[in-house]
Design an enzyme around this catalytic site. Structure first.
Site, PDB file in Angstrom:
ATOM      1  N   GLY A  37       0.824  -1.201   0.000  1.00 34.66           N
ATOM      2  CA  GLY A  37       0.000   0.000   0.000  1.00 34.66           C
ATOM      3  C   GLY A  37       0.860   1.254   0.000  1.00 34.66           C
ATOM      4  CB  CYS A  38       0.269   4.649  -1.317  1.00 29.16           C
ATOM      5  SG  CYS A  38      -1.432   4.909  -0.776  1.00 29.16           S
ATOM      6  CG  PHE A  39      -1.159   6.046   3.954  1.00 34.05           C
ATOM      7  CD1 PHE A  39      -0.520   7.263   4.148  1.00 34.05           C
ATOM      8  CD2 PHE A  39      -2.525   6.049   3.713  1.00 34.05           C
ATOM      9  CE1 PHE A  39      -1.219   8.464   4.099  1.00 34.05           C
ATOM     10  CE2 PHE A  39      -3.242   7.237   3.668  1.00 34.05           C
ATOM     11  CZ  PHE A  39      -2.588   8.448   3.857  1.00 34.05           C
ATOM     12  CB  ALA A  40       1.982   0.014   3.795  1.00 38.83           C
ATOM     13  CB  THR A  91       5.116   6.565   2.899  1.00 32.34           C
ATOM     14  OG1 THR A  91       4.440   6.570   1.651  1.00 32.34           O
ATOM     15  CG2 THR A  91       5.847   7.882   3.083  1.00 32.34           C
TER      16      THR A  91
END
Length: 341
Positions: free
Chosen positions: A151-154, A156
């Site tokens: 995932g994108c938040f993950a 980062t």
């Protein structure tokens, strides 16, 4: 040259993925699917791709029997639940799969059901799937037939926090992640809060401490038997693309910003797409948009014994599609940086 197909090509992630694949010197795009808009040219859906397609491609319904014959790899850009089933159909036909949904990221079927509200349709594949973060699982990705793109938040948060845990610098129970994302992170949703008049000139928190990327982050920053427990607060920024995450944690011993940065530089010294910034310089969205880089900056709060690490990347790039291409490069033995920048 390999043949790649994109399953679910009309969303933001699918369009961004095609932008990278069309420019890749070792890839021919074979099929693009859409259940809602079959028969349309890709350039009419993603107009920024008009000058980038070698040959015009039209969307079609997903028929695994047909697509598998022409594909060495498929990218599944579908909602969770349906993506797991579709991925299995291609795996059964000998095609490698890079799944951009959340369906194969978590290693526990029970945790998946808790956070996504569904019984996993193929739990036997969870242990097999390689978590698609090259900085941590490069060798496993290279040998995999199924990669779960993070995932994108993950992505980062993990890249920003991992060196602190790897070197045992922080209390793993003290981590607070304060993250902000552009509106494309939610996909093409017709929900009021994503409308221009609602998101523009606005800034708001959402999914406070129950965002679905939380268990993914905790799973992947666990080091040497430690089970981190994080407080995770995502926010919606009035921008199109990009994520900036600030990771706060309590240090186990005194250190300076320069000393903390030395650990980050050492940890990411061989990584082509992680840039550790000099002391006093912090990442910003403009520097990571439309590329595959994650930028990281670090500051130690010596007065309070805490460290603050900042990470930024493009939620559609390193947070999704260009990272998927990086994983594809590893799976097929190409130079990891091929077609990326």
């Amino acid at each position: 040259m390999i043949r790649a197909s994109v399953i679910g090509a009309t969303g933001y992630t699918g369009g961004e993925l095609l932008r990278w694949l069309f420019a890749h010197p070792q890839v021919e795009v074979a099929h693009c699917t859409s259940e809602s808009s079959p028969g349309k040219s890709i350039s009419s859906i993603h107009r920024d791709l008009t000058s980038k397609t070698r040959n015009e491609i039209f969307t079609e319904k997903c028929v695994p029997e047909t697509i598998a014959k022409d594909s060495d790899v498929v990218f599944t850009c579908l909602p969770h639940g349906s993506s797991a089933r579709t991925a299995k159909m291609f795996l059964d036909r000998g095609v490698k799969v890079i799944d951009l949904s959340a369906d194969y990221r978590l290693k526990s079927a029970a945790v998946y059901k808790k956070w996504y509200g569904l019984a996993h349709p193929h739990p036997q594949l969870l242990k097999e799937a390689a978590y698609g973060l090259p900085e941590k699982y490069r060798n496993k990705i290279a040998a995999a037939r199924l990669v779960a793109n993070p995932g994108c938040f993950a992505t980062t948060s993990i890249l920003t926090a991992l060196p602190l845990l790897h070197y045992g610098l922080i209390d793993p129970k003290s981590i607070v992640i304060d993250a902000k994302s552009g509106v494309t992170g939610a996909g093409k949703k017709l929900e009021p809060k994503y409308l221009f008049s609602e998101a523009n000139e606005n800034f708001s928190a959402y999914g406070v401490n129950h965002h679905r990327h939380m268990p993914e982050i905790e799973q992947e920053i666990a080091v040497a038997g430690n089970k981190p427990s994080i407080t995770f607060v995502p926010h919606l920024l009035p921008v199109n693309r990009g994520i900036l995450a600030a990771v706060y944690a309590t240090l186990k011993k005194k250190m300076t910003t320069r000393q903390a940065l030395e650990f980050y530089v050492k940890f990411y010294a061989a990584e082509p797409f992680v840039a550790v910034l000099p002391e006093g310089v912090y990442p910003e969205l403009k520097s990571v948009q439309r590329n595959n880089f994650c930028q990281i900056g670090v500051k130690v709060d010596e007065r309070n014994g805490r460290v603050i690490a900042f990470g930024a990347l493009d939620n559609l790039g390193k947070g999704a599609s260009s990272q998927a291409v990086q994983n594809m490069n590893l799976m097929f033995g190409f130079d990891e940086t091929c077609g990326l920048y």
